[in-house]
Design a protein around this motif. Structure first.
Motif, PDB file in Angstrom:
ATOM      1  N   SER A 264       0.820  -1.212   0.000  1.00  0.00           N
ATOM      2  CA  SER A 264       0.000   0.000   0.000  1.00  0.00           C
ATOM      3  C   SER A 264       0.857   1.267   0.000  1.00  0.00           C
ATOM      4  N   VAL A 265       2.132   1.168   0.360  1.00  0.00           N
ATOM      5  CA  VAL A 265       3.019   2.326   0.183  1.00  0.00           C
ATOM      6  C   VAL A 265       3.020   2.712  -1.301  1.00  0.00           C
ATOM      7  N   SER A 266       3.155   1.679  -2.146  1.00  0.00           N
ATOM      8  CA  SER A 266       3.220   1.971  -3.578  1.00  0.00           C
ATOM      9  C   SER A 266       1.842   2.317  -4.139  1.00  0.00           C
ATOM     10  N   HIS A 267       0.769   1.792  -3.523  1.00  0.00           N
ATOM     11  CA  HIS A 267      -0.566   2.206  -3.973  1.00  0.00           C
ATOM     12  C   HIS A 267      -0.714   3.715  -3.776  1.00  0.00           C
ATOM     13  N   TYR A 268      -0.317   4.140  -2.589  1.00  0.00           N
ATOM     14  CA  TYR A 268      -0.426   5.565  -2.298  1.00  0.00           C
ATOM     15  C   TYR A 268       0.438   6.367  -3.270  1.00  0.00           C
ATOM     16  N   LEU A 269       1.687   5.942  -3.406  1.00  0.00           N
ATOM     17  CA  LEU A 269       2.597   6.711  -4.264  1.00  0.00           C
ATOM     18  C   LEU A 269       2.151   6.678  -5.724  1.00  0.00           C
ATOM     19  N   SER A 270       1.607   5.540  -6.159  1.00  0.00           N
ATOM     20  CA  SER A 270       1.166   5.457  -7.554  1.00  0.00           C
ATOM     21  C   SER A 270       0.117   6.520  -7.845  1.00  0.00           C
ATOM     22  N   GLU A 271      -0.659   6.849  -6.833  1.00  0.00           N
ATOM     23  CA  GLU A 271      -1.712   7.837  -7.021  1.00  0.00           C
ATOM     24  C   GLU A 271      -1.145   9.258  -7.093  1.00  0.00           C
ATOM     25  N   VAL A 272      -0.116   9.533  -6.313  1.00  0.00           N
ATOM     26  CA  VAL A 272       0.312  10.943  -6.191  1.00  0.00           C
ATOM     27  C   VAL A 272       1.726  11.257  -6.663  1.00  0.00           C
ATOM     28  N   PHE A 273       2.576  10.240  -6.789  1.00  0.00           N
ATOM     29  CA  PHE A 273       4.023  10.493  -6.912  1.00  0.00           C
ATOM     30  C   PHE A 273       4.380  11.341  -8.135  1.00  0.00           C
ATOM     31  N   GLU A 274       3.694  11.107  -9.244  1.00  0.00           N
ATOM     32  CA  GLU A 274       4.075  11.810 -10.472  1.00  0.00           C
ATOM     33  C   GLU A 274       3.901  13.321 -10.335  1.00  0.00           C
ATOM     34  N   ARG A 275       2.906  13.716  -9.531  1.00  0.00           N
ATOM     35  CA  ARG A 275       2.727  15.157  -9.290  1.00  0.00           C
ATOM     36  C   ARG A 275       3.964  15.752  -8.635  1.00  0.00           C
ATOM     37  N   PHE A 276       4.680  14.928  -7.891  1.00  0.00           N
ATOM     38  CA  PHE A 276       5.864  15.403  -7.174  1.00  0.00           C
ATOM     39  C   PHE A 276       7.149  15.122  -7.959  1.00  0.00           C
ATOM     40  N   GLY A 277       6.997  14.727  -9.211  1.00  0.00           N
ATOM     41  CA  GLY A 277       8.170  14.460 -10.028  1.00  0.00           C
ATOM     42  C   GLY A 277       8.783  13.093  -9.797  1.00  0.00           C
ATOM     43  N   GLY A 278       8.007  12.169  -9.256  1.00  0.00           N
ATOM     44  CA  GLY A 278       8.543  10.828  -8.982  1.00  0.00           C
ATOM     45  C   GLY A 278       7.757   9.745  -9.692  1.00  0.00           C
ATOM     46  N   ILE A 279       8.321   8.551  -9.758  1.00  0.00           N
ATOM     47  CA  ILE A 279       7.571   7.427 -10.311  1.00  0.00           C
ATOM     48  C   ILE A 279       7.700   6.196  -9.429  1.00  0.00           C
ATOM     49  N   VAL A 280       6.642   5.375  -9.498  1.00  0.00           N
ATOM     50  CA  VAL A 280       6.680   4.037  -8.910  1.00  0.00           C
ATOM     51  C   VAL A 280       6.951   3.079 -10.066  1.00  0.00           C
ATOM     52  N   HIS A 281       8.012   2.319  -9.956  1.00  0.00           N
ATOM     53  CA  HIS A 281       8.299   1.316 -10.978  1.00  0.00           C
ATOM     54  C   HIS A 281       7.946  -0.054 -10.411  1.00  0.00           C
ATOM     55  N   GLN A 282       6.918  -0.672 -10.982  1.00  0.00           N
ATOM     56  CA  GLN A 282       6.596  -2.046 -10.566  1.00  0.00           C
ATOM     57  C   GLN A 282       7.470  -2.983 -11.379  1.00  0.00           C
ATOM     58  N   ALA A 283       8.443  -3.568 -10.730  1.00  0.00           N
ATOM     59  CA  ALA A 283       9.426  -4.401 -11.423  1.00  0.00           C
ATOM     60  C   ALA A 283       8.892  -5.805 -11.638  1.00  0.00           C
ATOM     61  N   GLU A 284       9.637  -6.589 -12.426  1.00  0.00           N
ATOM     62  CA  GLU A 284       9.211  -7.957 -12.713  1.00  0.00           C
ATOM     63  C   GLU A 284       9.397  -8.879 -11.512  1.00  0.00           C
TER      64      GLU A 284
END
Lengths: 626, 318
Positions: A264-284
Motif C-alpha cells: 500500500s506504500v506503492s498504492h499511495y505513491l502510484s496515485e500521487v508520486f508523479e505530481r511530485f516528479g517521482g515514479i513508482v516502478h513495478q518491477a518484474e
C-alpha cells in the motif's frame, strides 16, 4: 437482553477511552465502516488507533470464523499510542465472525455486542442451529448482547442489503458515540469519490436510517470527549506516512514488487508520486526492484524499494552490491509474520536479524525502525540523508501494525533541506578517486556518471580507492575497514536513547518498532502499581544507539519486548545454553555482554499493554516502591 | 551531443573541441584469454564510441558477472560491474533516472538467458532505450566449463560429462517472442565488419536493441562455432536497406537472404531456421512503446515539491 425503546435520549456515560470493532464477512464493508468512523473520530479531535482485522483470503466463504474481516478502533480522550487490550463494543454482521473474535480473546468480558439478528430466524435450519450454538457460547461470558435487525431495516430502503449494511452500522455507531454527521458525510463522499452521486445518496440514507434506528432502540450513549487540540494534526496510516515521507525527502523513484503488507506504500505513491516528479516502478520481481533502485541511485539520486520479509530475502545479493559499491539506497521492509509466506497480513518483528545480517560477506549497513506512524514519515527523511552522506544502504523496518494502523500526529512542517540536492555534475577534481576514503571516517564523496574526469567502473569485486579490482589481502582488509568504520562514525553522531520512566529501577524493558505505545502504556500502569520499571525504545538497530551499557547498568534486570519467537524456558529440551531468544535480545547480549532477558510473543496481532504488564509483574518484586 | 535532463545541470561538451580517438576509450588492459572473441567485440565497441563521438563521461556500460562482464573495466567510460544476471534492472534504473546518459549493457549467455532470464524478457518488453549485447560463447567459462542454456545439445562439459541433454535455448526466438520487443539482431565476433555495422545499427535504434553476438571461447567451447568459422557457407547474411549492409563481406558469405526487418513473422521463421546461421537485423520497429518515454514526469524543484506536500497534507488534516 434486548434493545429497549427509549423515546428520551439516554444520558451518555463519559469515558476516557473506548474500543470499538466492527466485523463482517469479507466484502460486506465492515472495514470501510470502521475506517470512516476512525477518520471522523480523529477529525473530531479524539485520540485514535486503528487495526485492520484481515482474513487470509480475499473472499473466504461466508459465515466462517476464519473469514472475519473488520476494523478495530481504540478511541481516546487524549493521545492513543496503541491498540489497547480488548474491545468494549463490537458490532457484527453474523454470529460466526463474532464468535471468532470471542475465541481470540479480543472482547472485554463486559463488552456490548451488537449483532445482526436475521440468522436467528433464517430459513436454513443449519444456520439457525449455528446461531443458537454461537449464542450459547457467547452466553458463557457476561457480555451484553443486543440483537439488531440490520437487514430488515436496510431492506426498507434498498433491494440488496449486502451493499450498504455497513452504512447502517456506521449510523448506529454515530448515534452511540455522538459522531458528527456532517463529517461522516464528507468521509463517505471521499470514500465513494469514484462512484456516482446516487451511490453517495443511498449510503447517506442508510447512514441516517441506522442513526435513527439507534436513537430509538439503543438505551445507552458513550462520550469520549476529545481533548482540545493544541497544534495542527494530520491523520494517516504508516504506509501513507512512509510514502509521504519519501516525497518530503525529495526521493523520485520507488521500485517495488507487490507484497503484503508493504504494497500500500506503492498504492499511495502510484496515485500521487508523479505530481511530485517521482515514479513508482513495478518491477518484474523483487530482485529487479532492488536493481532498478540501485541503478537510479548510482545515476545520482537516492532511490528506494519497498518490500516485506520474503522480498528482503530475495534482494540480499543486490544489497551486498550496493554496500560494496557504496551506492546509497533506502529499503523499507514492512515486516509480517514469517518464515516463508508465514502470516502475510499479520504483524511480526522477526526480520531484525535478517535485516542486520542479510547479505553474505561483511556488509555493514544502517538499520532503523520507526516506533510510531509519525516517525514513519520523518524516518524517510533521515534514511535518505544517511544513505547519501554515508554512501550506504539504509533499511527501514516498519511492520503491519504501523502499516495499517491509523492515528493522528502533529502535522509535519516541511523543509526544503529535507530534500536531496540536485545532481551535481561538476568535473571531478583532479586526482580524486572513486572512493577517496577519509582515513579516519571511511567517508568519501560520491561521483556520478556524467561528471567529467570520473569515468570509473564500480564493481562488486574487492577494489581499492580507485575502484580498481584488487586481489591483495591488504586492500580487502583496508576497504572492509573503511566500509565498517562508517557505522561507528554514524554512531558517534547519535545521542543515547531516552529512558522512559526513572533512570534506575528493578526492570528495564527495551523495545523497537511499533511496540512503543503498548510498552510505555504497560510501564505507566506498572509504575502506578508501584513497580520500579522503565523502558527504552531503540530507533537505530545498526549502528546501535550509544550508551546502552551505562543505561542497563542502573537496572536489576533488563528485558526486551518483541513480536518475534523465542523459546520458553522450561519447555521440553530448552536449556539456558540452547534457548533461542528474541532477536533484539540476541543483538544486545552480543554487543553489551549484559545478561539480557526477553519476553516475546508471535500472536499474529500487536502486543497488548495488559500482556506486557503481566510480563512486568512476573519479573519484578511486588509493591516495589521501597 | 546535447543532453537535456530536466533540471539537471548537464554539461554540454564544448563544441567539438575534444575529438575522441579510439584510444580515448581504452580502460584497463583486457585480461581475457588470448584468442577470446571478447577482444574483437571490445575493439568494435571502442570503434563505435569513437565513430559516434560519445562523450566518455556521458556513457555507461553495465554488466553482470562472467568473462564478458569484465567489459566495463576495459573501457574508459563510466561502468557498472554488478551481480550475476542483473545488469538489465540496473541499466533500467539508470536510464529512467538519467535519460541523458548513453547506456550499454553487456551480458554473457548464462547471465542473460539463465539466471537473468526474467529480467531479459521484461527488459525487452519495457523497451527502454538501451543497447544490449549478449556475448554468447555457449558455455559458462569464468566458472570453468559448465553447460549454459545456449550450449549445444550433446556438448560435453563439467556438469554434463555425457553431453548436454537438452536442446539449446534459442535467444533470438525468445527475444522475438516477447511482446513489445523492438530490435533483435545477430552477428559474430569473427566478422568484425559485420559486428561493427550491427553495433552501429543497434546504437542508432531508439528503444532496446538486443544483439546476440556469437563469440568463441578458445578454452572451453572452441567447437561450438568452429564449423561456422571455417565454413562461411554455413552462414547466411540478412540484407536489407533497413538492416545492415556490409558489402565488403559479401564475397565471403555468398549466401544472402533479403529480409525486411519490419516483418516479424519472417523474423521468427529466420530465428527458428536450422539451415544456416543468420547474421543481420532480424527485427526492427522504432515505433514500439518505450517505457522510459511514457514514464517520464515533469521534474519538480525542492520549493515546488514543498508547496505540493503542504497541499497533500491538507487532505490528511484533522
Amino acid at each position: 437482553m434486548t434493545a429497549t425503546s427509549s423515546p428520551v435520549a439516554p444520558v451518555a456515560t463519559r469515558l476516557a477511552e473506548h474500543t470499538i470493532e466492527i466485523v463482517s464477512d469479507s466484502g460486506e464493508g465492515a472495514q470501510k465502516c470502521g475506517q470512516i468512523f476512525g477518520a471522523v473520530s480523529a477529525k473530531m479531535g479524539n485520540g485514535v488507533w486503528t487495526v485492520e482485522i484481515i482474513p487470509a483470503e480475499i473472499q473466504p466463504p461466508p459465515r466462517i470464523p476464519e473469514g472475519a474481516s473488520g476494523y478495530r478502533i481504540r478511541l481516546g480522550a487524549g493521545t492513543v499510542t496503541n491498540w489497547g487490550d480488548a474491545t468494549n463494543l463490537a458490532l457484527a454482521f453474523n454470529e460466526q465472525v463474532l464468535v471468532a473474535r470471542h475465541r481470540l480473546g479480543a472482547l472485554a468480558p463486559d463488552a456490548v455486542l451488537l449483532i445482526e439478528d436475521k440468522w436467528a430466524t433464517h430459513e436454513d435450519a443449519d444456520i439457525r442451529t449455528a446461531w443458537a450454538e454461537a449464542m450459547a457460547e457467547l452466553a458463557t461470558r457476561p457480555y451484553r448482547i443486543i440483537p439488531v435487525p440490520m437487514e430488515t431495516e436496510c431492506l426498507t430502503l434498498v433491494d440488496n442489503a449486502r451493499k450498504g449494511k455497513n452504512m447502517f452500522a456506521l449510523g448506529i455507531l454515530a448515534c452511540i458515540y455522538g459522531r458528527d454527521m456532517e463529517r461522516i458525510k464528507e468521509q463517505i463522499a471521499h470514500a465513494f469519490r469514484k462512484k456516482s452521486e446516487a451511490v453517495y445518496e443511498q449510503n447517506v440514507a442508510l447512514l441516517e436510517l441506522g442513526r435513527n434506528w439507534a436513537e430509538e432502540h439503543i438505551d445507552f450513549r458513550i462520550e469520549v470527549t476529545p481533548a482540545p487540540m493544541t497544534e495542527p494534526l494530520v491523520v494517516m496510516n504508516g504506509n501513507e506516512a512512509l510514502g509521504l515521507g519519501a516525497i518530503a525527502a525529495g526521493m523520485e523513484l520507488c521500485a517495488m514488487y507487490p507484497i503484503t503488507p508493504a504494497t500500500s506504500v506503492s498504492h499511495y505513491l502510484s496515485e500521487v508520486f508523479e505530481r511530485f516528479g517521482g515514479i513508482v516502478h513495478q518491477a518484474e520481481d523483487e530482485i529487479a526492484a532492488a536493481g532498478v533502485a540501485i541503478g537510479s541511485s548510482y545515476a545520482g539520486k537516492v532511490a528506494f524499494t519497498v518490500t516485506s520479509g520474503p522480498g528482503l530475502a530475495l534482494k540480499t545479493e543486490f544489497l551486498g552490491l550496493a554496500i560494496m559499491t557504496e551506492i546509497p539506497l533506502v529499503l523499507i521492509d514492512v515486516q509480517r509474520g514469517g518464515p516463508s509466506t508465514g502470516l502475510p497480513t499479520k504483524v511480526e518483528q522477526s526480520d531484525l536479524l535478517a535485516a542486520l545480517y542479510a547479505s553474505p560477506g561483511d556488509a555493514p549497513h544502517v538499520v532503523v525502525a520507526p516506533a510510531t506512524i509519525e516517525e514513519c514519515f520523518h524516518i524517510m527523511v533521515t534514511a535518505r540523508r544517511i544513505a547519501e552522506a554515508f554512501r550506504t544502504v539504509v533499511m527501514v523496518l516498519s511492520d503491519a501494525n504501523l502499516a495499517t494502523g491509523v492515528t493522528p500526529f502533529p502535522r509535519p512542517k516541511g523543509d526544503v533541506r529535507w530534500q536531496a540536492d540536485p545532481i551535481d555534475l561538476a568535473p571531478v577534481p583532479e586526482g580524486q578517486k572513486a572512493y577517496q576514503w577519509d582515513a579516519e571516517t571511511g567517508l568519501s564523496r560520491r561521483i556520478v556518471p556524467g561528471q567529467p574526469g570520473g569515468a570509473y567502473t564500480v564493481t562488486g569485486l574487492s577494489h581499492d580507492e580507485g575502484s580498481k579490482v584488487a586481489y591483495s589481502s591488504g586492500v580487502h582488509q583496508r576497504s572492509s575497514a573503511m566500509r565498517s568504520r562508517k557505522l561507528a562514525v554514524l554512531q558517534s553522531l547519535l545521542a543515547p536513547p531516552t529512558v522512559y520512566g526513572d533512570a534506575e529501577g528493578d526492570l528495564l524493558l527495551i523495545g523497537w518498532g511499533s511496540t512503543k505505545g503498548a510498552i510505555e502504556e504497560a510501564v505507566d500502569r506498572a509504575r502506578a502499581e508501584g513497580i520500579r520499571v522503565s523502558s527504552v525504545h531503540l530507533r537505530f538497530l545498526s549502528p546501535l544507539e550509544p550508551g546502552l551499557k551505562a543505561i542497563f547498568s542502573k537496572f536489576a534486570r533488563v528485558c526486551t519486548v518483541e513480536i518475534n519467537y523465542s523459546d520458553e524456558p522450561g519447555d521440553p529440551y530448552i536449556t539456558e545454553e540452547n534457548r533461542r531468544i528474541g532477536q533484539l535480545a540476541w543483538v544486545l547480549r552480543a554487543t553489551t555482554l549484559v545478561d539480557i532477558d526477553c519476553w516475546t510473543r508471535v500472536p499474529g496481532e500487536p502486543l497488548r499493554p495488559g500482556s506486557i504488564l503481566d510480563a512486568i509483574r512476573e519479573r519484578t518484586p511486588r509493591g516495589g516502591a521501597a | 551531443m546535447t543532453a537535456t535532463c530536466g533540471l539537471l545541470p548537464v554539461l554540454e561538451p564544448a563544441e567539438h573541441e575534444a575529438h575522441y580517438e579510439i584510444t580515448d576509450y581504452e580502460g584497463a588492459r583486457a585480461r581475457w584469454c588470448p584468442g577470446c572473441g571478447d577482444h574483437s567485440i571490445l575493439a568494435s565497441v571502442q570503434k563505435l564510441l569513437s565513430a559516434e563521438q560519445l562523450t566518455p563521461e556521458q556513457t555507461v556500460f553495465v554488466s553482470g558477472i562472467g568473462c564478458s562482464s569484465r567489459f566495463p573495466h576495459y573501457l574508459r567510460t563510466y561502468g557498472f560491474h554488478g551481480i550475476h544476471g542483473r545488469a538489465l534492472p540496473v541499466a533500467t534504473g539508470i536510464k529512467l533516472t538519467r535519460p541523458d546518459l548513453q547506456v550499454f549493457v553487456v551480458m554473457g549467455d548464462g547471465d542473460c538467458t539463465s539466471i537473468g532470464a526474467a529480467h531479459w524478457v521484461h527488459a525487452l518488453r519495457y523497451n527502454v532505450n538501451l543497447t544490449v549485447l549478449l556475448l554468447d560463447n555457449g558455455i559458462y567459462a569464468l566458472t570453468k566449463k559448465q553447460t549454459s542454456p545456449t550450449t549445444p545439445q550433446g556438448f560435453v562439459s563439467n556438469t554434463s560429462p555425457e553431453g548436454g541433454v537438452l536442446p539449446s535455448l534459442n535467444p533470438l526466438s525468445v527475444a522475438l517472442g516477447v511482446t513489445n520487443a523492438s530490435f533483435v539482431a545477430q552477428t559474430a565476433e569473427w566478422s568484425p565488419a559485420h559486428l561493427y555495422a550491427t553495433l552501429r545499427a543497434a546504437y542508432h535504434h531508439r528503444g532496446l536493441s538486443f544483439v546476440r553476438i556469437l563469440q568463441r571461447c578458445p578454452i572451453y567451447s572452441t567447437a561450438v562455432y568452429q564449423a561456422a568459422v571455417q565454413d562461411p557457407a554455413r552462414i547466411a547474411l540478412l540484407v536489407h536497406d533497413d538492416g545492415v549492409v556490409v558489402p565488403e563481406i559479401e564475397k565471403i558469405y555468398k549466401s544472402q537472404v533479403a529480409h525486411d526487418p519490419h516483418d516479424l513473422a519472417a523474423a521468427r521463421r529466420i530465428a527458428d531456421a536450422t539451415d544456416h546461421i543468420h547474421l543481420g537485423v532480424l527485427y526492427r520497429d522504432p515505433s514500439r512503446l518505450r517505457y522510459d518515454e511514457i514514464r517520464r514526469v515533469p521534474p519538480r524543484t525542492a520549493e515546488e515539491r514543498l508547496t505540493l506536500i503542504d497541499a497533500e497534507l491538507d487532505r490528511y488534516a484533522v
